[in-house]
Motif scaffolding. Sequence first.
Motif, PDB file in Angstrom:
ATOM      1  N   VAL A  29       0.844  -1.183   0.000  1.00 26.43           N
ATOM      2  CA  VAL A  29       0.000   0.000   0.000  1.00 26.43           C
ATOM      3  C   VAL A  29       0.883   1.237   0.000  1.00 26.43           C
ATOM      4  N   GLN A  30       0.649   2.131  -0.965  1.00 30.24           N
ATOM      5  CA  GLN A  30       1.456   3.335  -1.089  1.00 30.24           C
ATOM      6  C   GLN A  30       0.906   4.506  -0.282  1.00 30.24           C
ATOM      7  N   LEU A  31      -0.420   4.641  -0.259  1.00 31.16           N
ATOM      8  CA  LEU A  31      -1.076   5.752   0.418  1.00 31.16           C
ATOM      9  C   LEU A  31      -2.197   5.233   1.302  1.00 31.16           C
ATOM     10  N   VAL A  32      -2.372   5.849   2.466  1.00 30.12           N
ATOM     11  CA  VAL A  32      -3.424   5.452   3.393  1.00 30.12           C
ATOM     12  C   VAL A  32      -4.153   6.697   3.874  1.00 30.12           C
ATOM     13  N   GLU A  33      -5.454   6.759   3.598  1.00 33.76           N
ATOM     14  CA  GLU A  33      -6.294   7.850   4.071  1.00 33.76           C
ATOM     15  C   GLU A  33      -6.947   7.473   5.396  1.00 33.76           C
ATOM     16  N   SER A  34      -7.233   8.484   6.208  1.00 34.56           N
ATOM     17  CA  SER A  34      -7.943   8.275   7.459  1.00 34.56           C
ATOM     18  C   SER A  34      -8.643   9.574   7.846  1.00 34.56           C
ATOM     19  N   GLY A  35      -9.513   9.488   8.840  1.00 34.91           N
ATOM     20  CA  GLY A  35     -10.170  10.668   9.371  1.00 34.91           C
ATOM     21  C   GLY A  35     -11.619  10.837   8.979  1.00 34.91           C
ATOM     22  N   GLY A  36     -12.131   9.965   8.122  1.00 36.32           N
ATOM     23  CA  GLY A  36     -13.521  10.065   7.734  1.00 36.32           C
ATOM     24  C   GLY A  36     -14.452   9.666   8.863  1.00 36.32           C
ATOM     25  N   CYS A  40      -3.623  11.794   4.819  1.00 30.16           N
ATOM     26  CA  CYS A  40      -3.130  10.846   3.826  1.00 30.16           C
ATOM     27  C   CYS A  40      -1.632  10.703   4.026  1.00 30.16           C
ATOM     28  N   VAL A  41      -1.210   9.503   4.383  1.00 27.43           N
ATOM     29  CA  VAL A  41       0.200   9.211   4.601  1.00 27.43           C
ATOM     30  C   VAL A  41       0.754   8.511   3.372  1.00 27.43           C
ATOM     31  N   ASP A  42       1.860   9.023   2.866  1.00 27.97           N
ATOM     32  CA  ASP A  42       2.521   8.452   1.712  1.00 27.97           C
ATOM     33  C   ASP A  42       3.623   7.516   2.191  1.00 27.97           C
ATOM     34  N   TYR A  43       3.428   6.217   1.984  1.00 21.57           N
ATOM     35  CA  TYR A  43       4.424   5.222   2.378  1.00 21.57           C
ATOM     36  C   TYR A  43       5.380   4.867   1.250  1.00 21.57           C
ATOM     37  N   GLY A  44       5.201   5.447   0.102  1.00 21.45           N
ATOM     38  CA  GLY A  44       6.117   5.221  -0.996  1.00 21.45           C
ATOM     39  C   GLY A  44       7.463   5.840  -0.716  1.00 21.45           C
ATOM     40  N   ARG A  45       8.517   5.059  -0.917  1.00 21.52           N
ATOM     41  CA  ARG A  45       9.860   5.523  -0.597  1.00 21.52           C
ATOM     42  C   ARG A  45      10.757   5.723  -1.810  1.00 21.52           C
ATOM     43  N   ALA A  46      10.337   5.239  -2.967  1.00 20.21           N
ATOM     44  CA  ALA A  46      11.182   5.342  -4.141  1.00 20.21           C
ATOM     45  C   ALA A  46      11.271   6.772  -4.661  1.00 20.21           C
ATOM     46  N   PHE A  47      10.148   7.472  -4.680  1.00 21.80           N
ATOM     47  CA  PHE A  47      10.087   8.835  -5.194  1.00 21.80           C
ATOM     48  C   PHE A  47       9.216   9.685  -4.293  1.00 21.80           C
ATOM     49  N   SER A  48       9.664  10.887  -4.014  1.00 19.81           N
ATOM     50  CA  SER A  48       8.816  11.837  -3.327  1.00 19.81           C
ATOM     51  C   SER A  48       7.826  12.418  -4.328  1.00 19.81           C
ATOM     52  N   PRO A  49       6.612  12.723  -3.891  1.00 22.57           N
ATOM     53  CA  PRO A  49       5.632  13.246  -4.831  1.00 22.57           C
ATOM     54  C   PRO A  49       5.925  14.681  -5.228  1.00 22.57           C
ATOM     55  N   TYR A  50       5.553  15.025  -6.455  1.00 23.36           N
ATOM     56  CA  TYR A  50       5.580  16.412  -6.857  1.00 23.36           C
ATOM     57  C   TYR A  50       4.355  17.136  -6.313  1.00 23.36           C
ATOM     58  N   ALA A  51       3.227  16.436  -6.319  1.00 24.99           N
ATOM     59  CA  ALA A  51       1.981  17.010  -5.838  1.00 24.99           C
ATOM     60  C   ALA A  51       1.080  15.894  -5.325  1.00 24.99           C
ATOM     61  N   MET A  52       0.172  16.264  -4.436  1.00 22.25           N
ATOM     62  CA  MET A  52      -0.809  15.334  -3.901  1.00 22.25           C
ATOM     63  C   MET A  52      -2.198  15.873  -4.197  1.00 22.25           C
ATOM     64  N   CYS A 100      -6.867  10.066  -1.846  1.00 26.78           N
ATOM     65  CA  CYS A 100      -5.706  10.871  -2.173  1.00 26.78           C
ATOM     66  C   CYS A 100      -4.865  10.142  -3.209  1.00 26.78           C
ATOM     67  N   GLY A 101      -4.233  10.918  -4.068  1.00 29.75           N
ATOM     68  CA  GLY A 101      -3.373  10.377  -5.098  1.00 29.75           C
ATOM     69  C   GLY A 101      -2.061  11.132  -5.160  1.00 29.75           C
ATOM     70  N   ALA A 102      -1.002  10.440  -5.526  1.00 30.20           N
ATOM     71  CA  ALA A 102       0.327  11.023  -5.617  1.00 30.20           C
ATOM     72  C   ALA A 102       0.734  11.180  -7.074  1.00 30.20           C
ATOM     73  N   LYS A 103       1.171  12.384  -7.419  1.00 31.35           N
ATOM     74  CA  LYS A 103       1.754  12.646  -8.725  1.00 31.35           C
ATOM     75  C   LYS A 103       3.253  12.748  -8.540  1.00 31.35           C
ATOM     76  N   ARG A 104       3.978  11.780  -9.052  1.00 28.68           N
ATOM     77  CA  ARG A 104       5.417  11.695  -8.806  1.00 28.68           C
ATOM     78  C   ARG A 104       6.269  12.112  -9.999  1.00 28.68           C
ATOM     79  N   ARG A 105       5.655  12.289 -11.134  1.00 32.30           N
ATOM     80  CA  ARG A 105       6.379  12.665 -12.343  1.00 32.30           C
ATOM     81  C   ARG A 105       5.570  13.660 -13.148  1.00 32.30           C
ATOM     82  N   GLY A 148      -0.476   8.626 -10.130  1.00 35.82           N
ATOM     83  CA  GLY A 148      -0.099   7.241 -10.326  1.00 35.82           C
ATOM     84  C   GLY A 148      -0.424   6.313  -9.177  1.00 35.82           C
ATOM     85  N   ASP A 149      -0.374   6.805  -7.953  1.00 32.39           N
ATOM     86  CA  ASP A 149      -0.619   6.000  -6.768  1.00 32.39           C
ATOM     87  C   ASP A 149      -1.841   6.517  -6.028  1.00 32.39           C
TER      88      ASP A 149
END
Length: 126
Positions: A2-9, A22-34, A96-101, A114-115
């Motif tokens: 799992v790359q992203l986990v939402e909570s608080g609803g 939204c916590v980003d657990y992806g470690r390969a690339f930092s996002p450009y935008a969320m 939530c979604g991560a834009k990494r490129r 992408g994620d």
Amino acid sequence: QVQLVESGGGLVQAGGSLRLSCVDYGRAFSPYAMGWFRQAPGKEREFVGVISWSGDTKYYSDSVKGRFTMSRDTAKNTVYLQMNSLKPEDTAVYYCGAKRRGGWPGTLSQNEYGDWGQGTQVTVSS
């Protein structure tokens, strides 16, 4: 993985507030935008807002502008969506979604990201 986990609803009365995380657990690339999107039953997934990882640039949909606020904590790899003055029409699953490129998104399409997380349910009663 799992790359992203939402909570608080949750369930809230109209006029109330919630804060989504939204916590980003992806470690390969930092996002450009969320980006934040939401989907109500029987409707297409719609854009809510997007924030740059730097926090300097934000863009909100007209339907939430003035009521929702995005922020981020880079040390915690987390973005937040503060939702105030909630309305019944805000009821949806929020993603939530991560834009990494590719830099800043040029469209409001979910295909820019992408994620994705699995979503968190927000229900606003009248």
